[in-house]
Design a protein around this motif. Structure first.
Motif, PDB file in Angstrom:
ATOM      1  N   LEU A 156       0.831  -1.204   0.000  1.00  0.00           N
ATOM      2  CA  LEU A 156       0.000   0.000   0.000  1.00  0.00           C
ATOM      3  C   LEU A 156       0.865   1.253   0.000  1.00  0.00           C
ATOM      4  CD1 LEU A 156      -2.785   1.328   0.195  1.00  0.00           C
ATOM      5  CD2 LEU A 156      -2.647   1.110   2.676  1.00  0.00           C
ATOM      6  N   GLY A 157       1.962   1.220   0.767  1.00  0.00           N
ATOM      7  CA  GLY A 157       2.870   2.363   0.791  1.00  0.00           C
ATOM      8  C   GLY A 157       3.474   2.636  -0.577  1.00  0.00           C
ATOM      9  N   LYS A 158       3.823   1.561  -1.287  1.00  0.00           N
ATOM     10  CA  LYS A 158       4.383   1.728  -2.633  1.00  0.00           C
ATOM     11  C   LYS A 158       3.339   2.280  -3.594  1.00  0.00           C
ATOM     12  CE  LYS A 158       7.791  -1.983  -2.097  1.00  0.00           C
ATOM     13  NZ  LYS A 158       8.223  -3.328  -2.548  1.00  0.00           N
ATOM     14  N   LEU A 159       2.086   1.812  -3.449  1.00  0.00           N
ATOM     15  CA  LEU A 159       1.017   2.330  -4.306  1.00  0.00           C
ATOM     16  C   LEU A 159       0.763   3.811  -4.041  1.00  0.00           C
ATOM     17  CD1 LEU A 159      -1.618  -0.570  -4.238  1.00  0.00           C
ATOM     18  CD2 LEU A 159      -0.093   0.069  -6.113  1.00  0.00           C
ATOM     19  N   GLU A 160       0.798   4.191  -2.764  1.00  0.00           N
ATOM     20  CA  GLU A 160       0.589   5.602  -2.426  1.00  0.00           C
ATOM     21  C   GLU A 160       1.728   6.462  -2.971  1.00  0.00           C
ATOM     22  OE1 GLU A 160       0.209   5.503   1.781  1.00  0.00           O
ATOM     23  OE2 GLU A 160      -1.951   5.108   1.744  1.00  0.00           O
ATOM     24  N   GLU A 161       2.941   5.931  -2.910  1.00  0.00           N
ATOM     25  CA  GLU A 161       4.082   6.669  -3.461  1.00  0.00           C
ATOM     26  C   GLU A 161       3.939   6.827  -4.973  1.00  0.00           C
ATOM     27  OE1 GLU A 161       8.953   6.193  -3.829  1.00  0.00           O
ATOM     28  OE2 GLU A 161       7.815   4.869  -2.503  1.00  0.00           O
ATOM     29  N   LEU A 162       3.508   5.752  -5.646  1.00  0.00           N
ATOM     30  CA  LEU A 162       3.291   5.815  -7.089  1.00  0.00           C
ATOM     31  C   LEU A 162       2.173   6.793  -7.425  1.00  0.00           C
ATOM     32  CD1 LEU A 162       3.803   4.771  -9.956  1.00  0.00           C
ATOM     33  CD2 LEU A 162       2.221   2.887  -9.465  1.00  0.00           C
ATOM     34  N   GLN A 163       1.101   6.749  -6.632  1.00  0.00           N
ATOM     35  CA  GLN A 163      -0.015   7.669  -6.845  1.00  0.00           C
ATOM     36  C   GLN A 163       0.438   9.118  -6.710  1.00  0.00           C
ATOM     37  OE1 GLN A 163      -4.007   7.098  -4.795  1.00  0.00           O
ATOM     38  NE2 GLN A 163      -3.257   8.891  -3.705  1.00  0.00           N
ATOM     39  N   ASP A 164       1.287   9.382  -5.728  1.00  0.00           N
ATOM     40  CA  ASP A 164       1.783  10.741  -5.512  1.00  0.00           C
ATOM     41  C   ASP A 164       2.615  11.213  -6.702  1.00  0.00           C
ATOM     42  OD1 ASP A 164       2.046  13.012  -3.648  1.00  0.00           O
ATOM     43  OD2 ASP A 164       4.169  12.486  -3.672  1.00  0.00           O
ATOM     44  N   ARG A 165       3.468  10.313  -7.207  1.00  0.00           N
ATOM     45  CA  ARG A 165       4.293  10.685  -8.364  1.00  0.00           C
ATOM     46  C   ARG A 165       3.427  10.948  -9.593  1.00  0.00           C
ATOM     47  NH1 ARG A 165       7.817   6.295  -6.956  1.00  0.00           N
ATOM     48  NH2 ARG A 165       7.205   5.221  -8.869  1.00  0.00           N
TER      49      ARG A 165
END
Length: 237
Positions: A156-165
Motif C-alpha cells: 500500500l505504501g508503494k502504491l501511495e508513493e506511485l499515486q503521488d508521483r
C-alpha cells in the motif's frame, strides 16, 4: 506406571513429528507406541546430545523431554533449543519424576511450556500434546497473518508513493500548457497594438480568469490526499 483402561484412539494430526528424549528405554517405548497409535511420527533418543543433533537436522513439531539424564540434563537441552533461532519456538513439554515446585520453576525458566510428572498417564500426556500442538498451529497462523499484513502495508505504501508521483506528473502536464494559454491571453489583453472591441476585451478577460481558476484547481490537487478502495476513489478534504 499406572495401568490405564482401554480407550478408543484418535489421531492427533497425521505425521506430526514429535521428538521424545528419555534415558529410560521403557518410557520411550510407551510414549512411542502411544503417539504412533495416534498417527504421529515420533523419534526417540536416549540422550540430550543426540536429540539436539536430530532437532537441528530436522526440527520437530513438539518435544517431550526428560529432566534427569546423564551428561546433559533436560534443562540444558531446552536452553540450547531456545538459543537456536530455528528451534526456539518448538514447544517443549518436560516429563520428569521430580515433582517439587522448584523443579517445575526451573523447567519453565529454561523455556518449557508444560510439565508432566512421572508416573504419567498416557491420556494426560496426549491431552497436553494436543493442546500445545494446537497453540503452536495458531501461533504459526498468526505469524503468517502478521507477515501478510506487513506485506500488504508495504505494498500500500508503494502504491501511495506511485499515486503521488503520478499526481505530480499529471499536474505538471496539465498546468504547463494552461500557463501558456493564460499568459498568451494576458499578452493579448495588454497589447496596445491590438484594436479590440469592448466585448472582445471582456471575453479575453473572462477566458484568462477562468484559465487561472482552472490552474488553481489543478495545483490544489497536490494538497488533497486521494484515498482509493476497490477502484473507487474519494478526496479527503
Amino acid at each position: 506406571m499406572k495401568d490405564m483402561p482401554e480407550k478408543k484412539l484418535s489421531a492427533i494430526e497425521p505425521f506430526t513429528d514429535i521428538l521424545i528424549v528419555d534415558d529410560t528405554p521403557a518410557n520411550l517405548l510407551l510414549l512411542v507406541k502411544m503417539l504412533t497409535d495416534r498417527g504421529c511420527k515420533p523419534r526417540s533418543f536416549l540422550s540430550g546430545e543426540l536429540a539436539l543433533q536430530a532437532a537441528r537436522a530436522e526440527p520437530p513439531d513438539l518435544i517431550l523431554l526428560d529432566v534427569n539424564m546423564p551428561e546433559m540434563s533436560g534443562y540444558e537441552v531446552c536452553e540450547q533449543l531456545k538459543a537456536d533461532e530455528r528451534l526456539k519456538n518448538i514447544p517443549v513439554i518436560f516429563i520428569s519424576a521430580m515433582s517439587e515446585t522448584i523443579d517445575k520453576i526451573k523447567a519453565f525458566a529454561a523455556g518449557g511450556v508444560d510439565y508432566v510428572t512421572k508416573p504419567f498417564q498416557l491420556e494426560e500426556v496426549e491431552a497436553r500434546v494436543r493442546t500445545h500442538l494446537e497453540l503452536r498451529r495458531l501461533q504459526i497462523q498468526l505469524e503468517k497473518q502478521n507477515r501478510q499484513l506487513k506485506d500488504n502495508y508495504d505494498h500500500l505504501g508503494k502504491l501511495e508513493e506511485l499515486q503521488d508521483r503520478l499526481t505530480h506528473m499529471l499536474v505538471h502536464d496539465m498546468s504547463l500548457p494552461l500557463n501558456g494559454i493564460t499568459g498568451y491571453l494576458e499578452k493579448l489583453e495588454m497589447d496596445p497594438g491590438k484594436k479590440l472591441t469592448g466585448d472582445q476585451l471582456e471575453t479575453l478577460r473572462n477566458a484568462r480568469a477562468n484559465g487561472l481558476v482552472l490552474l488553481g484547481m489543478i495545483n490544489s490537487l497536490l494538497d488533497l490526499p486521494v484515498v482509493c478502495n476497490r477502484g473507487r476513489c474519494r478526496v479527503n478534504k
